[in-house]
Write a protein that holds these residues in place. Structure first.
Motif, PDB file in Angstrom:
ATOM      1  N   PRO A 144      15.517   6.474  -7.941  1.00 23.17           N
ATOM      2  CA  PRO A 144      14.620   5.942  -6.903  1.00 23.17           C
ATOM      3  C   PRO A 144      14.574   6.815  -5.643  1.00 23.17           C
ATOM      4  O   PRO A 144      13.499   7.017  -5.070  1.00 23.17           O
ATOM      5  N   ALA A 145      15.726   7.342  -5.235  1.00 22.39           N
ATOM      6  CA  ALA A 145      15.757   8.212  -4.053  1.00 22.39           C
ATOM      7  C   ALA A 145      14.926   9.470  -4.301  1.00 22.39           C
ATOM      8  O   ALA A 145      14.235   9.964  -3.399  1.00 22.39           O
ATOM      9  N   GLY A 146      14.984   9.981  -5.531  1.00 19.93           N
ATOM     10  CA  GLY A 146      14.186  11.151  -5.892  1.00 19.93           C
ATOM     11  C   GLY A 146      12.696  10.857  -5.838  1.00 19.93           C
ATOM     12  O   GLY A 146      11.896  11.688  -5.385  1.00 19.93           O
ATOM     13  N   VAL A 147      12.304   9.668  -6.281  1.00 19.58           N
ATOM     14  CA  VAL A 147      10.898   9.269  -6.220  1.00 19.58           C
ATOM     15  C   VAL A 147      10.423   9.216  -4.768  1.00 19.58           C
ATOM     16  O   VAL A 147       9.332   9.701  -4.434  1.00 19.58           O
ATOM     17  N   MET A 148      11.251   8.661  -3.890  1.00 17.52           N
ATOM     18  CA  MET A 148      10.863   8.574  -2.485  1.00 17.52           C
ATOM     19  C   MET A 148      10.701   9.962  -1.859  1.00 17.52           C
ATOM     20  O   MET A 148       9.893  10.145  -0.934  1.00 17.52           O
ATOM     21  N   LYS A 149      11.453  10.932  -2.355  1.00 14.88           N
ATOM     22  CA  LYS A 149      11.311  12.312  -1.873  1.00 14.88           C
ATOM     23  C   LYS A 149       9.922  12.878  -2.185  1.00 14.88           C
ATOM     24  O   LYS A 149       9.385  13.688  -1.425  1.00 14.88           O
ATOM     25  N   PHE A 150       9.345  12.462  -3.329  1.00 13.22           N
ATOM     26  CA  PHE A 150       7.983  12.904  -3.654  1.00 13.22           C
ATOM     27  C   PHE A 150       6.991  12.424  -2.595  1.00 13.22           C
ATOM     28  O   PHE A 150       6.140  13.186  -2.135  1.00 13.22           O
ATOM     29  N   PHE A 151       7.090  11.153  -2.232  1.00 10.13           N
ATOM     30  CA  PHE A 151       6.172  10.602  -1.235  1.00 10.13           C
ATOM     31  C   PHE A 151       6.314  11.353   0.091  1.00 10.13           C
ATOM     32  O   PHE A 151       5.318  11.627   0.770  1.00 10.13           O
ATOM     33  N   GLU A 152       7.548  11.680   0.432  1.00  6.47           N
ATOM     34  CA  GLU A 152       7.824  12.408   1.676  1.00  6.47           C
ATOM     35  C   GLU A 152       7.278  13.832   1.612  1.00  6.47           C
ATOM     36  O   GLU A 152       6.587  14.287   2.527  1.00  6.47           O
ATOM     37  N   GLU A 153       7.572  14.526   0.527  1.00  2.00           N
ATOM     38  CA  GLU A 153       7.185  15.934   0.384  1.00  2.00           C
ATOM     39  C   GLU A 153       5.667  16.113   0.346  1.00  2.00           C
ATOM     40  O   GLU A 153       5.123  17.068   0.927  1.00  2.00           O
ATOM     41  N   LEU A 158       2.697   5.107   2.291  1.00  2.00           N
ATOM     42  CA  LEU A 158       3.036   3.882   1.571  1.00  2.00           C
ATOM     43  C   LEU A 158       2.720   2.630   2.381  1.00  2.00           C
ATOM     44  O   LEU A 158       2.465   1.571   1.799  1.00  2.00           O
ATOM     45  N   GLN A 159       2.738   2.753   3.688  1.00  2.00           N
ATOM     46  CA  GLN A 159       2.534   1.575   4.524  1.00  2.00           C
ATOM     47  C   GLN A 159       1.176   0.933   4.253  1.00  2.00           C
ATOM     48  O   GLN A 159       0.136   1.587   4.293  1.00  2.00           O
ATOM     49  N   GLY A 160       1.204  -0.368   3.952  1.00  2.00           N
ATOM     50  CA  GLY A 160      -0.029  -1.108   3.710  1.00  2.00           C
ATOM     51  C   GLY A 160      -0.645  -0.904   2.341  1.00  2.00           C
ATOM     52  O   GLY A 160      -1.670  -1.512   2.022  1.00  2.00           O
ATOM     53  N   LYS A 161      -0.037  -0.050   1.511  1.00  2.00           N
ATOM     54  CA  LYS A 161      -0.578   0.213   0.172  1.00  2.00           C
ATOM     55  C   LYS A 161      -0.119  -0.858  -0.819  1.00  2.00           C
ATOM     56  O   LYS A 161       0.955  -1.440  -0.667  1.00  2.00           O
ATOM     57  N   ASN A 162      -0.940  -1.092  -1.836  1.00  2.00           N
ATOM     58  CA  ASN A 162      -0.535  -1.947  -2.947  1.00  2.00           C
ATOM     59  C   ASN A 162       0.262  -1.102  -3.933  1.00  2.00           C
ATOM     60  O   ASN A 162      -0.273  -0.153  -4.506  1.00  2.00           O
ATOM     61  N   ALA A 163       1.527  -1.413  -4.078  1.00  2.00           N
ATOM     62  CA  ALA A 163       2.403  -0.668  -4.986  1.00  2.00           C
ATOM     63  C   ALA A 163       2.832  -1.578  -6.131  1.00  2.00           C
ATOM     64  O   ALA A 163       3.159  -2.747  -5.913  1.00  2.00           O
ATOM     65  N   VAL A 164       2.811  -1.049  -7.340  1.00  2.00           N
ATOM     66  CA  VAL A 164       3.258  -1.799  -8.509  1.00  2.00           C
ATOM     67  C   VAL A 164       4.393  -1.044  -9.176  1.00  2.00           C
ATOM     68  O   VAL A 164       4.279   0.156  -9.454  1.00  2.00           O
ATOM     69  N   VAL A 222      -5.524   2.000 -14.845  1.00  2.00           N
ATOM     70  CA  VAL A 222      -5.174   2.662 -13.579  1.00  2.00           C
ATOM     71  C   VAL A 222      -6.378   2.693 -12.646  1.00  2.00           C
ATOM     72  O   VAL A 222      -7.517   2.916 -13.072  1.00  2.00           O
ATOM     73  N   LYS A 223      -6.129   2.479 -11.387  1.00  2.00           N
ATOM     74  CA  LYS A 223      -7.170   2.511 -10.359  1.00  2.00           C
ATOM     75  C   LYS A 223      -7.593   3.951 -10.068  1.00  2.00           C
ATOM     76  O   LYS A 223      -6.760   4.863 -10.033  1.00  2.00           O
ATOM     77  N   GLU A 224      -8.879   4.144  -9.852  1.00  2.00           N
ATOM     78  CA  GLU A 224      -9.402   5.458  -9.465  1.00  2.00           C
ATOM     79  C   GLU A 224      -8.714   5.919  -8.180  1.00  2.00           C
ATOM     80  O   GLU A 224      -8.641   5.175  -7.194  1.00  2.00           O
ATOM     81  N   GLY A 225      -8.164   7.130  -8.199  1.00  2.00           N
ATOM     82  CA  GLY A 225      -7.548   7.699  -7.007  1.00  2.00           C
ATOM     83  C   GLY A 225      -6.124   7.252  -6.731  1.00  2.00           C
ATOM     84  O   GLY A 225      -5.557   7.586  -5.687  1.00  2.00           O
ATOM     85  N   ALA A 226      -5.527   6.504  -7.655  1.00  2.00           N
ATOM     86  CA  ALA A 226      -4.149   6.033  -7.461  1.00  2.00           C
ATOM     87  C   ALA A 226      -3.147   7.184  -7.537  1.00  2.00           C
ATOM     88  O   ALA A 226      -3.457   8.282  -8.014  1.00  2.00           O
ATOM     89  N   VAL A 227      -1.950   6.917  -7.049  1.00  2.00           N
ATOM     90  CA  VAL A 227      -0.815   7.828  -7.215  1.00  2.00           C
ATOM     91  C   VAL A 227       0.071   7.240  -8.310  1.00  2.00           C
ATOM     92  O   VAL A 227       0.464   6.066  -8.224  1.00  2.00           O
ATOM     93  N   VAL A 228       0.383   8.033  -9.327  1.00  2.00           N
ATOM     94  CA  VAL A 228       1.142   7.538 -10.468  1.00  2.00           C
ATOM     95  C   VAL A 228       2.463   8.300 -10.601  1.00  2.00           C
ATOM     96  O   VAL A 228       2.468   9.538 -10.691  1.00  2.00           O
ATOM     97  N   ILE A 229       3.551   7.544 -10.607  1.00  2.00           N
ATOM     98  CA  ILE A 229       4.890   8.114 -10.767  1.00  2.00           C
ATOM     99  C   ILE A 229       5.436   7.661 -12.117  1.00  2.00           C
ATOM    100  O   ILE A 229       5.735   6.480 -12.309  1.00  2.00           O
TER     101      ILE A 229
END
Length: 285
Positions: A144-153, A158-164, A222-229
């Motif tokens: 999970p920490a590695g995934v968060m590094k992707f968002f940072e890099e 993420l704020q206000g986004k719908n995350a699943v 998947v939603k158009e334009g989504a970010v997929v991890i």
């Protein structure tokens, strides 16, 4: 065309930074950070994981202690070895490679590791700090920490986004869901019992998947334009694949991690990061 979130490149960047930091710590304290890896039995997959972790330590200058135990080891003997490593002032991080052979309790041995040396981030104390967002005070689970590094890099907001989060394991799904919540995303957690999975995934601005079910997520989910991890990893007909139909989905989304070469490299890198962090915390840095 989607941005391919390159785990190999990000991992290399972080490891280069760690290598320099380890060198400085060694000069200041007379020794580098050290990681003890305990392997019970001779599970071939675990052998590979341990070998990769020890090799990664060597690459950045972290000392590694390789403890091999027979499959016949008792819970008491295993706990005793962990206790010995807990008390060793020259050991900064401890991992017991999972899964353990039948008859041994993963939960018991994880709870036995000192939270200050729990570089996998599995101890309840570190789980609690993760849930509360006290990242600077504890050791966070590596994937999970590695995934968060992707968002940072990649400057992915993420704020206000719908995350699943698809998958609710203690190792990935639950802690990553908490990290997303702490980043002020609106989070839904889905799992094997979720009815109509696509009802959730189609509305996700950020979709994280960790189920181990090859090709579970198709383009129409998947939603158009989504970010997929894609955190899943499976072997199908000799090929490593993820939980997402990469070829179909990449044409629809704004960013996606490949498998292999996405989240995978980041997991061991964050283990190294946690080992250095544990050393620094123990030395009051």
């Amino acid at each position: 065309m989607a941005v391919i979130l390159d785990g190999k490149a990000l991992s290399k960047k972080i490891r280069n930074s760690l290598k320099n930091e380890v060198k400085e710590l060694k000069e200041k304290f007379g020794r580098p950070p050290s990681l003890a890896v305990v392997l019970v039995g001779n599970n071939p997959a675990s052998e590979i994981y341990v070998r990769n972790k020890i090799k990664a330590c060597s690459e950045v200058g972290i000392d590694s202690i390789d403890r091999r135990l027979p499959e016949t080891v008792t819970q008491e003997e295993l706990n005793s070895i962990v206790k010995e490593l807990n008390e060793d002032p020259n050991v900064d991080g401890i991992i017991v490679q999972l899964p353990l052979p039948n008859g041994l309790s993963c939960r018991e041995v994880v709870n036995y590791i000192s939270p200050e040396k729990d570089v996998d981030g599995f101890h309840p104390v570190n789980v609690g700090k993760c849930t509360l967002g006290l990242y600077d005070q504890g050791l966070m689970p590596c994937t999970p920490a590695g995934v968060m590094k992707f968002f940072e890099e990649y400057n992915i907001p993420l704020q206000g986004k719908n995350a699943v989060m698809v998958g609710h394991s203690n190792i990935v799904g639950k802690p990553l869901a908490n990290m997303l919540i702490n980043a002020n995303a609106t989070v839904s957690v889905c799992h094997v019992y979720t009815k109509d999975l696509s009802h959730y995934t189609r509305y996700a601005d950020v979709l994280c998947v960790a189920t181990g079910v090859p090709g579970l997520i198709k383009a129409d989910m998947v939603k158009e334009g989504a970010v997929v991890i894609d955190i899943g990893i499976s072997r199908v007909n000799g090929k490593i694949v993820g939980d997402v139909d990469f070829e179909g989905v990449k044409e629809k989304v704004s960013a996606i991690t490949p498998v292999p070469g996405g989240v995978g490299p980041m997991t061991i890198t964050m283990l190294l990061y946690n080992t250095v962090k544990a050393f620094k915390m123990r030395n009051g840095i």
